[in-house]
Design a protein around this motif. Sequence first.
Motif, PDB file in Angstrom:
ATOM      1  N   GLY B 322       0.851  -1.153   0.102  1.00 14.79           N
ATOM      2  CA  GLY B 322      -0.148   0.052  -0.044  1.00 14.79           C
ATOM      3  C   GLY B 322       0.985   1.281   0.039  1.00 14.79           C
ATOM      4  N   LEU B 323       2.257   1.109   0.617  1.00 17.78           N
ATOM      5  CA  LEU B 323       2.923   2.431   0.685  1.00 17.78           C
ATOM      6  C   LEU B 323       3.120   2.997  -0.859  1.00 17.78           C
ATOM      7  N   TYR B 324       3.287   1.883  -1.849  1.00 19.28           N
ATOM      8  CA  TYR B 324       3.715   2.349  -3.160  1.00 19.28           C
ATOM      9  C   TYR B 324       2.670   2.552  -4.361  1.00 19.28           C
ATOM     10  N   LYS B 325       1.122   2.183  -3.766  1.00 15.14           N
ATOM     11  CA  LYS B 325       0.114   2.094  -4.841  1.00 15.14           C
ATOM     12  C   LYS B 325       0.089   3.451  -5.436  1.00 15.14           C
ATOM     13  N   ASP B 326       0.207   4.652  -4.896  1.00 15.91           N
ATOM     14  CA  ASP B 326       0.275   5.988  -5.540  1.00 15.91           C
ATOM     15  C   ASP B 326       1.483   6.468  -6.113  1.00 15.91           C
ATOM     16  N   ILE B 327       2.624   5.736  -6.121  1.00 15.09           N
ATOM     17  CA  ILE B 327       3.891   6.497  -6.636  1.00 15.09           C
ATOM     18  C   ILE B 327       3.973   5.986  -7.804  1.00 15.09           C
ATOM     19  N   LYS B 328       4.247   6.888  -8.675  1.00 13.78           N
ATOM     20  CA  LYS B 328       4.445   6.514 -10.336  1.00 13.78           C
ATOM     21  C   LYS B 328       5.653   7.085 -10.640  1.00 13.78           C
ATOM     22  N   GLY B 329       6.092   6.615 -11.725  1.00 17.96           N
ATOM     23  CA  GLY B 329       7.479   6.960 -12.452  1.00 17.96           C
ATOM     24  C   GLY B 329       8.780   6.826 -11.582  1.00 17.96           C
TER      25      GLY B 329
END
Lengths: 292, 334
Positions: B322-329
């Motif tokens: 969940g920590l990374y689900k909104d991190i793009k690029g």
Amino acid sequence: MRPWLDRTGHLSPLKAIVFAALFVPALWVAGAFALGALGGRPLHAALLQMGVWTVRLLFLTLIVTPLRQSLQWPRLISVRRMLGVATFAYAATHLTLYSADQSFNLAKVASEIISRIYLTIGFVALLGLATLAATSTDAMVRRLGARAWRRLHQLVYLIGVLAVTHFFLQSKADVGQPIIMAGLFAWLMFYRVLGKLFGKGGRVPLWAVTLLAPVASLLTALGEALYFWLKVGVSPLRVLDTDLSLIAGIRPAQVVLAITLAFVAICLLRLLAKPDAGWRQRWRQRLNPRPA
Amino acid sequence: MLIRKRQGWEIPESQATPEAVYHDRRRLLKAMGLGGIGIGALAAGLSAGFLTGAPAQAAAPPAPPADPSASLYPAKRDPRYTLDRAITPAAIVTTYNNFYEFGTEKDIYEAAQQLKLRPWSIAIDGMVEKPFTMAIDDLLHVMPLEERLYRHRCVEAWAIAVPWTGFPLKALVERAKPLSSATYVRLQTFLNPKEAPEQNQFWYPWPYTEGLTMAEATNELAFVATGLYGKPALPQNGAPIRLVVPWKYGFKSVKSIVRITFTNERPKTFWEVLGPTEYGFWANVNPTVPHPRWSQATERVLGADKRVPTVIYNGYGEYVAGLYKDIKGEKLFM
């Protein structure tokens, strides 16, 4: 022909000693493996050790000619073939141990060799060594003809470049050992160039060999400093400064200087000692007495 | 050159003898009724023993002080963290270590004994309400120590399973009182070339530096270890205090920490500087993203003589995905 006999079928102490010595590193690694002395990843440690020894044996194979010429010891050529074949045997063991570390998943081994450039390079070097080993017999020399055989076996220089490159590229951060081997390999190549330029029968004069030692060491130092400058951006002058002391441990340039100066020292001793040419023959007669 | 490597069960002399001296000292002092008198009495006792023909080992150099935190171990195991494999034998975990400050091979455990573990303090600074420095033993007494079983996956494709003792990083972050503007935590190892000779090789970007985002640092899985196998940590394992982030490759779990800085700039890490194309800031475990020089699909389990498939986030996805689900690029797996 048994490897410890000379061409006349007599026991050659030189060949016998070298032949036995070639097993020592492999037995040492095997022993350490059996005793559980290779740490948490023993297969991995063993494969690295065998790789390092492959490069060292390649260096020893290639220093036979300089030694033979400088020491005026023509018989030394008789051990070159077994050194070369041993280099191949160590390289083959290196790959076998790599496969073992991959649980002999040969499809994985093949795909890794194809997709990782340093493995591709190492594998090409191994194919080269296999070719040279396969054509190393007297029968193959005759079949190919001396000239073609010599041209084929000049591949060893290219294999040397590939092997050192493979060694260098696999290093995680510590490139000390590959840099030492690169420096020594450069020294071997320069020796041959000097032999062509100034040599009598390929033999490089002592002044040139003496001069070559610091040159090879300096090139090693410059190469290393350049590497760290490009890689981490540290000042090359500061890296070179550590070559003049032991503050950062024994440096690659110092090792290269020590080994190449040792070669000079051996040449000097040979000049000073000039051993009686008959001693070897007398010794051989004692070892292989002819029936009366 | 080949060097005989000592096994875990073979205690180096440098460790064994001082311990004997240490115990002998106590006995001597007690017998002489001098308990509590300082080093002078100790030296007198030792030299007296020497002169009267006591065993030669009594004259060996004085022992390092016993770990003052020893009584805190073992701590109660937190049952929430379970393993899918056996705990790796301590003999392997304490002799097979990456700790570049002491050497580039794996057998640095003897060299690492040069690291002095006391006095040791940790500086908390940067974007915090009030920077402070805390001695390790004071910190240990205010932190909730517990034991957790974690898998550890090295970027070099080997793995161990370790019972760590320590406390959640979150507890330390709360104590540090970071400002809301802080977005990253930077953690740094000591810098002392006298004890760690490799630090004389200045082309490495010492001191070893690692970093986490604030969200990662306050995730319940992010752990600060001060011990392992129910005892205070040994130098080779990052004593006296280290990070353990088991969903990331091992190099993220910085050892022997002396400084924790809260910042709004992404820390430039040790391995990122050395190999920017091979070791990134995120370094989350992922079997489908190979290292440029080797596959990460499988891992060799130390002590078990087998290779097993690697799992994304080292099997800790339910805690951290969940920590990374909104991190793009971002290169989350390098």
